[in-house]
Design a protein around this motif. Structure first.
Motif, short mmCIF file in Angstrom:
data_model
loop_
_atom_site.label_atom_id
_atom_site.label_comp_id
_atom_site.label_asym_id
_atom_site.label_seq_id
_atom_site.Cartn_x
_atom_site.Cartn_y
_atom_site.Cartn_z
N ASN A 30 0.87 -1.18 0.00
CA ASN A 30 0.00 0.00 0.00
C ASN A 30 0.91 1.23 0.00
OD1 ASN A 30 0.44 -0.83 2.87
ND2 ASN A 30 -0.72 1.03 3.34
N THR A 31 0.67 2.11 -0.96
CA THR A 31 1.59 3.22 -1.21
C THR A 31 0.95 4.58 -0.99
OG1 THR A 31 0.99 3.33 -3.55
CG2 THR A 31 2.81 1.85 -2.96
N ALA A 32 1.80 5.60 -0.91
CA ALA A 32 1.33 6.98 -0.81
C ALA A 32 2.46 7.90 -1.25
CB ALA A 32 0.89 7.33 0.61
N THR A 33 2.18 8.77 -2.20
CA THR A 33 3.22 9.62 -2.77
C THR A 33 3.74 10.69 -1.81
OG1 THR A 33 1.51 11.01 -3.77
CG2 THR A 33 2.49 9.29 -5.16
N GLN A 34 2.95 11.09 -0.82
CA GLN A 34 3.40 12.14 0.09
C GLN A 34 3.77 11.60 1.48
OE1 GLN A 34 0.84 15.57 0.01
NE2 GLN A 34 0.96 15.72 -2.20
N CYS A 35 3.98 10.32 1.57
CA CYS A 35 4.39 9.68 2.81
C CYS A 35 5.90 9.87 3.00
CB CYS A 35 4.06 8.18 2.73
SG CYS A 35 4.55 7.21 4.17
N GLN A 65 -5.61 6.60 3.64
CA GLN A 65 -6.16 6.48 4.99
C GLN A 65 -5.22 6.98 6.08
OE1 GLN A 65 -7.60 2.24 4.83
NE2 GLN A 65 -9.32 3.22 5.87
N PHE A 66 -3.98 7.26 5.75
CA PHE A 66 -3.01 7.65 6.76
C PHE A 66 -2.57 9.08 6.53
CE2 PHE A 66 -2.67 3.10 5.92
CZ PHE A 66 -3.00 2.60 7.17
N ALA A 67 -3.14 10.00 7.29
CA ALA A 67 -2.79 11.43 7.26
C ALA A 67 -2.91 12.05 5.87
CB ALA A 67 -1.38 11.63 7.83
N ASP A 68 -3.87 11.58 5.08
CA ASP A 68 -4.12 12.14 3.74
C ASP A 68 -2.85 12.25 2.90
OD1 ASP A 68 -6.92 12.47 4.10
OD2 ASP A 68 -6.55 14.30 5.26
N GLN A 69 -2.05 11.19 2.92
CA GLN A 69 -0.76 11.22 2.23
C GLN A 69 -0.84 10.78 0.77
OE1 GLN A 69 1.80 8.92 4.81
NE2 GLN A 69 2.24 10.71 6.06
N GLU A 70 -2.04 10.49 0.30
CA GLU A 70 -2.21 10.14 -1.11
C GLU A 70 -3.35 10.95 -1.71
OE1 GLU A 70 -1.27 9.81 -4.07
OE2 GLU A 70 -0.10 8.12 -3.34
N PRO A 71 -3.13 12.24 -1.93
CA PRO A 71 -4.19 13.11 -2.43
C PRO A 71 -4.39 13.05 -3.95
CG PRO A 71 -2.22 14.39 -2.08
CD PRO A 71 -1.91 12.98 -1.60
N GLU A 76 -4.15 10.39 -12.18
CA GLU A 76 -2.84 11.06 -12.18
C GLU A 76 -1.75 10.23 -11.49
OE1 GLU A 76 -3.48 14.73 -10.13
OE2 GLU A 76 -5.22 15.23 -11.34
N MET A 77 -2.17 9.13 -10.85
CA MET A 77 -1.27 8.35 -9.99
C MET A 77 -0.02 7.85 -10.71
SD MET A 77 -1.22 7.43 -6.85
CE MET A 77 -2.95 7.74 -6.59
N ALA A 78 -0.20 7.12 -11.78
CA ALA A 78 0.95 6.53 -12.47
C ALA A 78 1.90 7.62 -12.96
CB ALA A 78 0.49 5.65 -13.62
N GLN A 79 1.33 8.70 -13.49
CA GLN A 79 2.16 9.80 -13.99
C GLN A 79 2.96 10.45 -12.86
OE1 GLN A 79 0.00 12.95 -15.92
NE2 GLN A 79 1.85 13.88 -16.75
N THR A 80 2.32 10.68 -11.72
CA THR A 80 2.99 11.28 -10.57
C THR A 80 4.13 10.39 -10.10
OG1 THR A 80 0.99 12.44 -9.88
CG2 THR A 80 2.67 12.08 -8.19
N CYS A 81 3.86 9.09 -9.99
CA CYS A 81 4.89 8.17 -9.51
C CYS A 81 6.01 7.99 -10.53
CB CYS A 81 4.27 6.82 -9.14
SG CYS A 81 3.32 6.93 -7.62
N LYS A 122 -0.66 -0.76 9.80
CA LYS A 122 -0.11 0.30 10.65
C LYS A 122 0.06 1.62 9.89
CE LYS A 122 3.95 1.21 13.51
NZ LYS A 122 5.21 0.64 13.99
N TRP A 123 0.56 1.54 8.64
CA TRP A 123 0.88 2.76 7.90
C TRP A 123 1.09 2.40 6.44
CZ3 TRP A 123 0.00 7.23 10.07
CH2 TRP A 123 0.47 8.39 9.49
N ASN A 124 1.31 3.40 5.62
CA ASN A 124 1.63 3.17 4.22
C ASN A 124 2.94 2.40 4.09
OD1 ASN A 124 -0.58 4.59 2.95
ND2 ASN A 124 0.32 6.43 3.81
N PHE A 125 3.08 1.69 3.00
CA PHE A 125 4.25 0.88 2.66
C PHE A 125 4.38 -0.39 3.49
CE2 PHE A 125 5.05 4.85 0.57
CZ PHE A 125 5.51 4.43 -0.67
#
Length: 156
Positions: A30-35, A65-71, A76-81, A122-125
């Motif tokens: 589970n990932t998040a770009t702003q984590c 789900q964790f501190a809004d770290q995937e807005p 746009e997800m694949a392009q951002t990553c 517990k958290w992202n990643f």
């Protein structure tokens, strides 16, 4: 039941059966770009490049789900990553990993490999290793770096 019994949503909103990965070892994250752990994207990409031809597939499941770290929107997800981390491995549609709306795949993964918090993520990643038969083998904490997983698996 195993991982191949599940269907997931792609970042484009299409349904994809995980049976497409039958016979491959999977690392599901589970990932998040702003984590703060987002630099792990680069190590996950290195693993993808190094082992994809040997039967490893890395599957990313964005989660907010964790501190809004995937807005970022799914579209746009694949392009951002790709731009920020060089990611070319599959990223799927945004999901919940905890609570009543948790994605069925994640309900299954957590049941098969509970962690420190039981069946909660517990958290992202947080990472789940799945063998080529579709069985959940091991769960790794968010802070476990992908290259440490590689070293552990190679030592076996």
């Amino acid at each position: 039941m195993n991982v191949y019994d599940f269907k997931v949503k792609t970042a484009r909103g299409e349904q994809r059966s995980l049976a497409e990965y039958r016979g491959k070892v999977l690392l599901i994250v589970n990932t998040a770009t702003q984590c703060g752990l987002a630099p792990q994207f680069k190590d996950l990409q290195r693993m993808h490049e190094k082992y994809q031809n040997e039967g490893l597939a890395i599957l990313g499941f964005p989660c907010n789900q964790f501190a809004d770290q995937e807005p970022v929107k799914d579209s746009e997800m694949a392009q951002t990553c790709q731009l920020n981390f060089g990611v070319t491995f599959p990223l799927h549609g945004k999901i919940n990993v905890n609570g009543p709306d948790a994605d069925p795949l994640y309900k299954y993964l957590k049941q098969e490999a509970p962690g420190f918090l039981g069946t909660r993520i517990k958290w992202n990643f947080t990472k789940f290793l799945v063998d080529a038969e579709g069985r959940v083998v091991k769960r790794f904490s968010p802070t476990t770096k992908p290259m440490k997983i590689e070293a552990q698996e190679k030592a076996k």
